[in-house]
Design an enzyme around this catalytic site. Sequence first.
Site, PDB file in Angstrom:
ATOM      1  N   ASP A 345       2.273 -13.725 -22.462  1.00 15.20           N
ATOM      2  CA  ASP A 345       3.692 -13.438 -22.289  1.00 15.20           C
ATOM      3  C   ASP A 345       4.478 -14.734 -22.536  1.00 15.20           C
ATOM      4  O   ASP A 345       3.921 -15.832 -22.570  1.00 15.20           O
ATOM      5  CB  ASP A 345       3.972 -12.852 -20.902  1.00 15.20           C
ATOM      6  CG  ASP A 345       5.259 -12.020 -20.891  1.00 15.20           C
ATOM      7  OD1 ASP A 345       6.074 -12.166 -21.817  1.00 15.20           O
ATOM      8  OD2 ASP A 345       5.451 -11.228 -19.951  1.00 15.20           O
ATOM      9  N   GLU A 545      14.499  -8.664 -16.815  1.00  9.52           N
ATOM     10  CA  GLU A 545      13.618  -9.535 -16.044  1.00  9.52           C
ATOM     11  C   GLU A 545      14.365 -10.532 -15.191  1.00  9.52           C
ATOM     12  O   GLU A 545      15.338 -11.125 -15.635  1.00  9.52           O
ATOM     13  CB  GLU A 545      12.790 -10.389 -17.007  1.00  9.52           C
ATOM     14  CG  GLU A 545      11.819  -9.666 -17.807  1.00  9.52           C
ATOM     15  CD  GLU A 545      11.355 -10.577 -18.910  1.00  9.52           C
ATOM     16  OE1 GLU A 545      10.604 -11.516 -18.626  1.00  9.52           O
ATOM     17  OE2 GLU A 545      11.758 -10.346 -20.052  1.00  9.52           O
TER      18      GLU A 545
HETATM   19  C1  BGC Z   1       8.439 -10.166 -21.071  1.00  6.71           C
HETATM   20  C2  BGC Z   1       7.593  -9.267 -21.910  1.00  6.71           C
HETATM   21  C3  BGC Z   1       8.091  -9.249 -23.315  1.00  6.71           C
HETATM   22  C4  BGC Z   1       8.174 -10.651 -23.862  1.00  6.71           C
HETATM   23  C5  BGC Z   1       8.715 -10.730 -25.266  1.00  6.71           C
HETATM   24  C6  BGC Z   1       8.644 -11.515 -21.714  1.00  6.71           C
HETATM   25  O1  BGC Z   1       9.560 -12.273 -21.009  1.00  6.71           O
HETATM   26  O2  BGC Z   1       7.854 -10.325 -19.802  1.00  6.71           O
HETATM   27  O3  BGC Z   1       7.580  -7.976 -21.367  1.00  6.71           O
HETATM   28  O4  BGC Z   1       7.243  -8.465 -24.111  1.00  6.71           O
HETATM   29  O5  BGC Z   1       9.011 -11.419 -23.041  1.00  6.71           O
HETATM   30  O6  BGC Z   1      10.063 -10.457 -25.306  1.00  6.71           O
HETATM   31  C1  BGC Z   2      13.960 -13.551 -24.776  1.00  7.44           C
HETATM   32  C2  BGC Z   2      13.155 -12.445 -24.162  1.00  7.44           C
HETATM   33  C3  BGC Z   2      12.197 -13.041 -23.227  1.00  7.44           C
HETATM   34  C4  BGC Z   2      12.874 -13.969 -22.230  1.00  7.44           C
HETATM   35  C5  BGC Z   2      11.888 -14.620 -21.322  1.00  7.44           C
HETATM   36  C6  BGC Z   2      14.603 -14.386 -23.714  1.00  7.44           C
HETATM   37  O1  BGC Z   2      15.369 -15.399 -24.264  1.00  7.44           O
HETATM   38  O2  BGC Z   2      14.904 -13.020 -25.630  1.00  7.44           O
HETATM   39  O3  BGC Z   2      12.494 -11.694 -25.138  1.00  7.44           O
HETATM   40  O4  BGC Z   2      11.527 -12.025 -22.575  1.00  7.44           O
HETATM   41  O5  BGC Z   2      13.656 -14.933 -22.866  1.00  7.44           O
HETATM   42  O6  BGC Z   2      12.417 -15.675 -20.580  1.00  7.44           O
END
Ligand code: BGC
Ligand code: BGC
Length: 864
Positions: A345, A545
Amino acid sequence: MSKHHHAGASRAPLRPLSLLVVALAMVAGGSAMPGASEAAEASSSPDAKASAVADPGQWPAMKSPLAVDPALERRIKALLAKMSVEEKVGQLVQGDIASLTPDDVRKYRLGSALAGGNSDPGNDYHATAAQWVALADELYRASMDTRGGHNAIPLLFGIDAVHGHNNLVGATLFPHNIGLGATRDPELMREIAVATAVELRVTGLDWTFAPTLAVPQDDRWGRTYEGYSENPEVVASYAGPLIEGLQGKVGGKDFLSPRHVIATAKHFLGDGGTHDGRDTGDTQVSETVLRDTHGAGYAPALQAGAQAVMASFSSWNGAKMHGNQSLLTGVLKQRMGFDGFVVGDWNAQGQLPGCTTTDCPDAINAGMDMIMAPDTWRGYYESTLKHVKAGRIPMARLDDAVTRILRVKMRAGLFEAGLPSKRALSGQAALLGDPKHRAVARRAVRESLVLLKNQGQLLPLDPKGRILVAGDGADDIGKQSGGWTLTWQGTGLKASDFPGAQSIWAGIQEQVKAAGGGTELSVEGRYSQKPDVAIVVFGEDPYAEFQGDIKTVAYKPASTQDLALLKRLKSEGIKVVAVFLSGRPLWVNREINASDAFVAAWLPGSEGGGIADVLLRGANGKAAHDFRGKLPYSWPRDAVQTPLNVGQANYSPQFAYGYGLTYADKGDLASLSEEPGVDLGANQSDRFFERGALIKGWRLRTTAQDAATSELTRPIESRNVGVSVSAVDHKAQEDAWRFKWTGPGLSKVALVPAQPLDLGRETNGDALLLLTLRRESDVAPDARFFVECGEGCSGSVAVGAQLAALPLDTWTRVGVPLKCFQAANASMGRLTVVPGIEAQAGTQLSISEVGYGTTADRLLECGP
Ligand code: BGC
Ligand code: BGC
């Protein structure tokens, strides 16, 4: 089991046993072991022994559903034999398109690229299908370039298509998984996955980071809506059809055909169990619970041929998943027979002890095959190469990882597929948001709605009457779609970003008009002619997230605006239907009491018309579609009832898992308790200073140039050195403090927490340090914001010029990315000052609020 459960009724506790056991039995060709469910513990039971080392013997023994293909394995071996160490290492590294060019792919022979939630070709989220295909072509060409004696190995291009191809303007947006969980319709999952794969292929992508098989247990987690259900049985029943829909059926002609994509079962393992619902946190459960609750979706996903598994950001009993060899290698690959590859991840490797984002051999050695190093890929590539050469990463491990990646690429036919633009569906932009796909999404919306209350059988409504549509969710497609929509957090979007989509209001209007009724939209609930009934659409604003993590399960504890709207309409003698948009069940007893009917609509996505389909009567006077949705998560009876999961001891929710009325039900609900169980106002500790007060136990310290210090907890002007502090008014009397740097030279003012503060997770989640301030003087260029993190540890950001540019005598909420302080060497996990301001004598600022969050009026840059 009865059709539904009444509010508050407890039900026979469900054993979190499961399809896992059934699937295992199927694999083993036997029957489900009697008594297996008895062995399963309730997910909330405390741990007997908290070990982070799994015993593979406890897990289902499985074989890959794809028989070993000797010709393919020979082909892999032959290619591997020709590859240089550099090429092999390149296969393991995945960069993000925002931080890598096709030339980088050519030079470093990278095996994969991703487009993160905020990454788009040309940095424009409006990028068209044609632009995506063009980028895919460039990346592919670079990976196939054999100049310099390189081997041509097609690159894998992945993206988060997690509720449809959600990064693309014009794509079909399906309800988020929580809503799909309410449908209890595994075959619908297959149809959604098939449609999503087609839309991905239109844009030249071959891989999605979905499905999420999390089994969220604490709804404070901001990713609750990414999980289908708190009940592992639902997740297990969906996993197979989802994988088959995305990839095609193993053994069938369409398996990984050009209409399908590679799927990713994520996040392995225990993502949904993180303690207190903290993103990227620790899942403290026994191995049995890890297997039967959190692992329930994996056996069916692997059985359906999932080719990729993404490791979780989180830990199991204190050990980060990215380093857990017993689970990644012992359980997943060896015991469960997974022969695809494990991808990491987003920079999660950097969270392993002894690792940084650019250097982490332990992750590979534990069994990670591909590292998601979005902006850190170059450093990660270089350190990995060094570790392989030094033997720190064994060659056999490297070869195994590369073999797995090549196996998936070959199975997917990538070596023969040619340029992305030449593949079957590429560039067929009409398939993006295809009416057939939208029809599936609309059906999913209908099936996902859960009716919690229908007093006097108010619903369904007569479309020939007068209907007022109100609330800030009524005509806002961004809000009804939630996070992971065009942008990572789903914020900052406007109506024109959603061509072809329909808001909830627009869907109602269309049908009421057709029936000859009258309707009016007013977010504030004003009307020109008194309506018979009001539909009020409100709920959570988009988040993803971390940023969506909350401290209680209260709905918007700090705001009662929606409640006031519901109450006012009722007081005006208007019947009220509440349509609640949310990524999780939340405590809304007050809002339920203030409504005649209450519908949990989750995050329905682009097809808002599905709501009108169920709420309104059809031409024959009957409801065209009944409610079918059943709660996929238990609904709390107060703001602190979490974790709350079916099957747990003393289960006593407001609405039980599985609850959901239909039009055949009476639907009356006695008044619910409005006692939240917590002081809702007191729960906002993302503020360090507000309403003229520091958090209890915090102090303010001033430090003069000669290092003399003074400390205070109230603004008493006379007592400080270097900076004088007095009370002033912003919105209320003395709700702000004025800071006058008295000098000589540079002096500091600092907020000192009672205990070192951990903002690691907030930093990782792109949160901002927020200060609501008013500039009352010039600010010299050498002014700095800083944090401290113990002896000899600090990080500062130059803000002088940026503050000097703020309008004079005007309140502005400025935000500085917490990451700026981390980049300046602060350890964000143990802050002893947060924040401090250093400035020259003569500087004057008033400040009314200090804290962290996600939105600022003025975003400051990290600066030099
Ligand atoms: C998330 C994943 C995601 C990845 C790519 C991460 O922060 O936890 O679910 O697939 O980013 O965007
Ligand atoms: C990205 C996401 C990723 C996240 C994690 C973002 O900047 O666009 O895909 O999951 O950072 O920290």
